[in-house]
Design a protein around this motif. Structure first.
Motif, PDB file in Angstrom:
ATOM      1  N   ASP A  95       0.821  -1.218   0.000  1.00  0.00           N
ATOM      2  CA  ASP A  95       0.000   0.000   0.000  1.00  0.00           C
ATOM      3  C   ASP A  95       0.853   1.266   0.000  1.00  0.00           C
ATOM      4  O   ASP A  95       0.737   2.092  -0.902  1.00  0.00           O
ATOM      5  N   HIS A  96       1.723   1.461   1.013  1.00  0.00           N
ATOM      6  CA  HIS A  96       2.489   2.715   1.039  1.00  0.00           C
ATOM      7  C   HIS A  96       3.718   2.606   1.924  1.00  0.00           C
ATOM      8  O   HIS A  96       3.930   1.583   2.580  1.00  0.00           O
ATOM      9  N   LEU A  97       4.474   3.693   1.890  1.00  0.00           N
ATOM     10  CA  LEU A  97       5.727   3.814   2.622  1.00  0.00           C
ATOM     11  C   LEU A  97       5.641   5.081   3.462  1.00  0.00           C
ATOM     12  O   LEU A  97       5.067   6.082   3.010  1.00  0.00           O
ATOM     13  N   ASN A  98       6.134   5.037   4.695  1.00  0.00           N
ATOM     14  CA  ASN A  98       6.161   6.252   5.517  1.00  0.00           C
ATOM     15  C   ASN A  98       7.625   6.449   5.930  1.00  0.00           C
ATOM     16  O   ASN A  98       8.220   5.545   6.527  1.00  0.00           O
ATOM     17  N   LEU A  99       8.208   7.598   5.571  1.00  0.00           N
ATOM     18  CA  LEU A  99       9.642   7.843   5.781  1.00  0.00           C
ATOM     19  C   LEU A  99       9.842   8.957   6.805  1.00  0.00           C
ATOM     20  O   LEU A  99       9.080   9.931   6.820  1.00  0.00           O
ATOM     21  N   SER A 140       3.729  14.980   6.051  1.00  0.00           N
ATOM     22  CA  SER A 140       2.993  15.207   4.803  1.00  0.00           C
ATOM     23  C   SER A 140       2.639  13.873   4.152  1.00  0.00           C
ATOM     24  O   SER A 140       3.485  12.986   4.055  1.00  0.00           O
ATOM     25  N   TRP A 141       1.367  13.720   3.748  1.00  0.00           N
ATOM     26  CA  TRP A 141       0.884  12.516   3.086  1.00  0.00           C
ATOM     27  C   TRP A 141       0.594  12.908   1.647  1.00  0.00           C
ATOM     28  O   TRP A 141      -0.207  13.813   1.397  1.00  0.00           O
ATOM     29  N   ILE A 142       1.300  12.228   0.713  1.00  0.00           N
ATOM     30  CA  ILE A 142       1.216  12.639  -0.694  1.00  0.00           C
ATOM     31  C   ILE A 142       0.957  11.433  -1.583  1.00  0.00           C
ATOM     32  O   ILE A 142       1.334  10.300  -1.252  1.00  0.00           O
ATOM     33  N   MET A 155      -2.999  -0.952  11.893  1.00  0.00           N
ATOM     34  CA  MET A 155      -2.337  -1.605  13.042  1.00  0.00           C
ATOM     35  C   MET A 155      -0.838  -1.575  12.740  1.00  0.00           C
ATOM     36  O   MET A 155      -0.454  -1.638  11.560  1.00  0.00           O
ATOM     37  N   TYR A 156      -0.011  -1.432  13.792  1.00  0.00           N
ATOM     38  CA  TYR A 156       1.443  -1.386  13.577  1.00  0.00           C
ATOM     39  C   TYR A 156       2.111  -2.499  14.367  1.00  0.00           C
ATOM     40  O   TYR A 156       1.845  -2.648  15.567  1.00  0.00           O
ATOM     41  N   VAL A 157       2.937  -3.282  13.676  1.00  0.00           N
ATOM     42  CA  VAL A 157       3.701  -4.344  14.326  1.00  0.00           C
ATOM     43  C   VAL A 157       5.165  -4.195  13.926  1.00  0.00           C
ATOM     44  O   VAL A 157       5.488  -3.398  13.036  1.00  0.00           O
ATOM     45  N   ILE A 189       6.004  -2.422  10.542  1.00  0.00           N
ATOM     46  CA  ILE A 189       5.123  -2.780   9.428  1.00  0.00           C
ATOM     47  C   ILE A 189       3.704  -2.364   9.791  1.00  0.00           C
ATOM     48  O   ILE A 189       3.223  -2.693  10.894  1.00  0.00           O
ATOM     49  N   GLU A 190       3.066  -1.617   8.919  1.00  0.00           N
ATOM     50  CA  GLU A 190       1.662  -1.246   9.134  1.00  0.00           C
ATOM     51  C   GLU A 190       0.779  -2.136   8.285  1.00  0.00           C
ATOM     52  O   GLU A 190       1.172  -2.522   7.160  1.00  0.00           O
ATOM     53  N   LEU A 191      -0.389  -2.495   8.824  1.00  0.00           N
ATOM     54  CA  LEU A 191      -1.376  -3.243   8.053  1.00  0.00           C
ATOM     55  C   LEU A 191      -2.607  -2.355   7.944  1.00  0.00           C
ATOM     56  O   LEU A 191      -3.022  -1.747   8.962  1.00  0.00           O
ATOM     57  N   GLY A 194      -6.193  13.427  14.860  1.00  0.00           N
ATOM     58  CA  GLY A 194      -5.469  13.165  13.605  1.00  0.00           C
ATOM     59  C   GLY A 194      -4.747  11.840  13.631  1.00  0.00           C
ATOM     60  O   GLY A 194      -4.795  11.071  12.671  1.00  0.00           O
ATOM     61  N   ASP A 195      -4.097  11.567  14.743  1.00  0.00           N
ATOM     62  CA  ASP A 195      -3.300  10.323  14.826  1.00  0.00           C
ATOM     63  C   ASP A 195      -4.265   9.140  14.956  1.00  0.00           C
ATOM     64  O   ASP A 195      -4.476   8.379  14.022  1.00  0.00           O
ATOM     65  N   THR A 196      -4.926   9.054  16.114  1.00  0.00           N
ATOM     66  CA  THR A 196      -5.870   7.957  16.275  1.00  0.00           C
ATOM     67  C   THR A 196      -7.265   8.523  16.513  1.00  0.00           C
ATOM     68  O   THR A 196      -7.509   9.164  17.524  1.00  0.00           O
ATOM     69  N   HIS A 242      10.032   4.932   8.521  1.00  0.00           N
ATOM     70  CA  HIS A 242       9.096   4.856   9.656  1.00  0.00           C
ATOM     71  C   HIS A 242       8.322   3.550   9.552  1.00  0.00           C
ATOM     72  O   HIS A 242       8.341   2.738  10.466  1.00  0.00           O
ATOM     73  N   HIS A 243       7.646   3.329   8.409  1.00  0.00           N
ATOM     74  CA  HIS A 243       6.985   2.025   8.224  1.00  0.00           C
ATOM     75  C   HIS A 243       6.685   1.732   6.760  1.00  0.00           C
ATOM     76  O   HIS A 243       6.671   2.615   5.923  1.00  0.00           O
ATOM     77  N   LEU A 244       6.463   0.453   6.539  1.00  0.00           N
ATOM     78  CA  LEU A 244       6.021  -0.067   5.235  1.00  0.00           C
ATOM     79  C   LEU A 244       4.634  -0.647   5.480  1.00  0.00           C
ATOM     80  O   LEU A 244       4.403  -1.275   6.520  1.00  0.00           O
ATOM     81  N   VAL A 268      -4.861   8.275  -0.339  1.00  0.00           N
ATOM     82  CA  VAL A 268      -4.388   9.464   0.391  1.00  0.00           C
ATOM     83  C   VAL A 268      -2.866   9.554   0.310  1.00  0.00           C
ATOM     84  O   VAL A 268      -2.302  10.649   0.253  1.00  0.00           O
ATOM     85  N   HIS A 269      -2.205   8.396   0.325  1.00  0.00           N
ATOM     86  CA  HIS A 269      -0.745   8.470   0.157  1.00  0.00           C
ATOM     87  C   HIS A 269      -0.172   7.168  -0.350  1.00  0.00           C
ATOM     88  O   HIS A 269      -0.601   6.099   0.053  1.00  0.00           O
ATOM     89  N   GLU A 270       0.832   7.292  -1.208  1.00  0.00           N
ATOM     90  CA  GLU A 270       1.735   6.166  -1.502  1.00  0.00           C
ATOM     91  C   GLU A 270       3.018   6.382  -0.705  1.00  0.00           C
ATOM     92  O   GLU A 270       3.803   5.453  -0.530  1.00  0.00           O
ATOM     93  N   LYS A 297      -8.385   3.317  14.167  1.00  0.00           N
ATOM     94  CA  LYS A 297      -8.730   4.111  12.976  1.00  0.00           C
ATOM     95  C   LYS A 297      -7.983   5.430  13.043  1.00  0.00           C
ATOM     96  O   LYS A 297      -8.157   6.202  13.992  1.00  0.00           O
ATOM     97  N   HIS A 298      -7.161   5.661  11.988  1.00  0.00           N
ATOM     98  CA  HIS A 298      -6.435   6.935  11.877  1.00  0.00           C
ATOM     99  C   HIS A 298      -7.441   8.066  11.628  1.00  0.00           C
ATOM    100  O   HIS A 298      -8.420   7.880  10.901  1.00  0.00           O
ATOM    101  N   GLY A 299      -7.127   9.263  12.138  1.00  0.00           N
ATOM    102  CA  GLY A 299      -7.876  10.446  11.693  1.00  0.00           C
ATOM    103  C   GLY A 299      -7.338  10.836  10.323  1.00  0.00           C
ATOM    104  O   GLY A 299      -8.048  10.829   9.327  1.00  0.00           O
ATOM    105  N   ILE A 300      -6.009  11.106  10.304  1.00  0.00           N
ATOM    106  CA  ILE A 300      -5.360  11.412   9.015  1.00  0.00           C
ATOM    107  C   ILE A 300      -5.412  10.155   8.149  1.00  0.00           C
ATOM    108  O   ILE A 300      -5.052   9.085   8.612  1.00  0.00           O
ATOM    109  N   SER A 301      -5.931  10.276   6.975  1.00  0.00           N
ATOM    110  CA  SER A 301      -6.184   9.215   5.986  1.00  0.00           C
ATOM    111  C   SER A 301      -7.444   8.410   6.288  1.00  0.00           C
ATOM    112  O   SER A 301      -7.981   7.751   5.400  1.00  0.00           O
ATOM    113  N   GLN A 302      -7.951   8.462   7.509  1.00  0.00           N
ATOM    114  CA  GLN A 302      -9.135   7.699   7.937  1.00  0.00           C
ATOM    115  C   GLN A 302      -8.948   6.193   7.727  1.00  0.00           C
ATOM    116  O   GLN A 302      -9.921   5.443   7.687  1.00  0.00           O
TER     117      GLN A 302
END
Ligand SMILES: O=C/C=C/C=C(\O)C(=O)O
Ligand SMILES: [Fe+2]
Length: 326
Positions: free
Chosen positions: A157-161, A194-196, A260-262, A270-272, A299-301, A219-221, A202-204, A251-256
């Motif tokens: 789905d996406h990458l967070n750096l 920033s989510w782009i 889950m993070y493991v 790794i985020e699912l 925004g976060d949760t 940060h996560h994959l 909402v973001h890749e 449930k995230h606020g940002i991106s909605q």
């Protein structure tokens, strides 16, 4: 109303990610046994894997390394012409490293880095996975049978750096590659996160402030299920097998997105995604700006437990976690 310049539609998707792991066999085993991914090749210190709904040869490359972290991110362009256009822009930004012949699963690629030093590449020629007889499914729009291992993820789905300067990385990805800003956390005009995206997602890729100004961290994959219930099944399985669940289903606020993070055995987060949250179909979508004070608990949760300090401060490779007050 005046509109900005014509959107650049040259990047199609995040096609694959290389993760560095100091425990490669344990990392590979995690993605196979629990996330139901399939090994499609081995070469040198690397293992290539795919999820069962992915048409390409691989979406994940695990490479042995002293420390965990991002190897590189592979972006597929929309055409060979688009590849050439984006390569020229990356070169003009002074961030190009040069061409390689390709890798297992794709053809020639142009390597570059973000301003903060995250390794990336652009390519167009790709190899489609050829299912073996026992993998063939009667569901014709699905690449291979749903695996019987673990709770199988469906696609990357996406990458967070993490970045010492998210604003600078954000500027480069939007100017040179045509990413559109979808949501940001700002602190008095400074871009904290920033989510782009180049698609309706909402973001890749997302960039978040590294609190100690460390450069080029992961940060996560994130892999995608599309079904929130799958996160609870996976959480139950991982807990029973003593894997660290940093943020339970939430449930995230940002991106909605439902997430889950493991942590996989090599140390990477790794985020699912249960679902990807909202889709963006409006070509003139205005970025959603969160001020720092808007974020905690919204925004976060949006629904779920508060993120632990580690979520805001630690990525890979691990650096000294001087906890900072948020
Ligand atoms: O405030 C933090 C929100 C984070 C959202 C994500 O990292 C995501 O959607 O992957
Ligand atoms: Fe994420």
């Amino acid at each position: 109303m005046t509109y900005g310049k014509e959107p650049i539609m040259d990047i199609a998707q995040l096609a694959h990610v290389e993760l560095f792991s100091p425990k490669p066999e344990k990392t590979v085993d995690f993605f196979k046994k629990f996330l139901g991914m399939t090994e499609t090749a081995r070469s040198g210190q690397s293992v290539y894997l795919r999820a069962y709904e992915e048409m390409y040869h691989n979406s994940l490359k695990i490479t042995e390394s002293k420390e965990a972290g991002l190897g590189h991110a592979g972006w597929r362009t929309t055409s060979p012409q688009a590849l050439q256009r984006r390569v020229e822009e990356v070169k003009a930004a002074g961030l190009g490293k040069g061409w390689i012949d390709g890798d297992i699963g794709h053809g020639e690629a142009f390597q570059f880095t973000t301003p903060d030093g995250h390794n990336m590449e652009l390519f167009f020629d790709v190899d489609y996975y050829k299912p073996q007889d026992h993998e063939k499914t009667k569901l014709l729009n699905r690449a291979t049978k749903r695996p019987s291992q673990g709770v199988p993820v469906r696609r990357l789905d996406h990458l967070n750096l993490m970045s010492s300067n998210p604003g600078k990385d954000n500027q480069f990805m939007t100017d040179a590659l045509g990413f559109r800003v979808r949501e940001q956390i700002q602190d008095n005009g400074n871009v904290v996160a920033s989510w782009i995206s180049v698609s309706n997602l909402v973001h890749e890729v997302a960039f978040m402030q590294e609190p100690q100004q460390e450069k080029g961290k992961l940060h996560h994959l994130c892999y995608w299920y599309g079904i929130p219930q799958n996160l609870y099944e996976l959480a139950d399985l991982l807990k029973d097998h003593d894997h660290f669940i940093e943020v339970p289903p939430n449930k995230h606020g940002i991106s909605q997105a439902f997430c889950m993070y493991v942590h996989e055995p090599g140390g990477n987060r790794i985020e699912l995604f249960g679902d990807s949250g909202y889709l963006i179909l409006d070509p003139t979508f205005e970025p959603v700006i969160w001020e720092m004070e808007d974020v905690p608990g919204n925004g976060d949760t949006w629904i779920g437990s508060e993120f632990p300090e580690s979520w805001w401060t630690q990525g890979t490779p691990i650096t000294s976690p001087k906890i900072v007050n948020r």
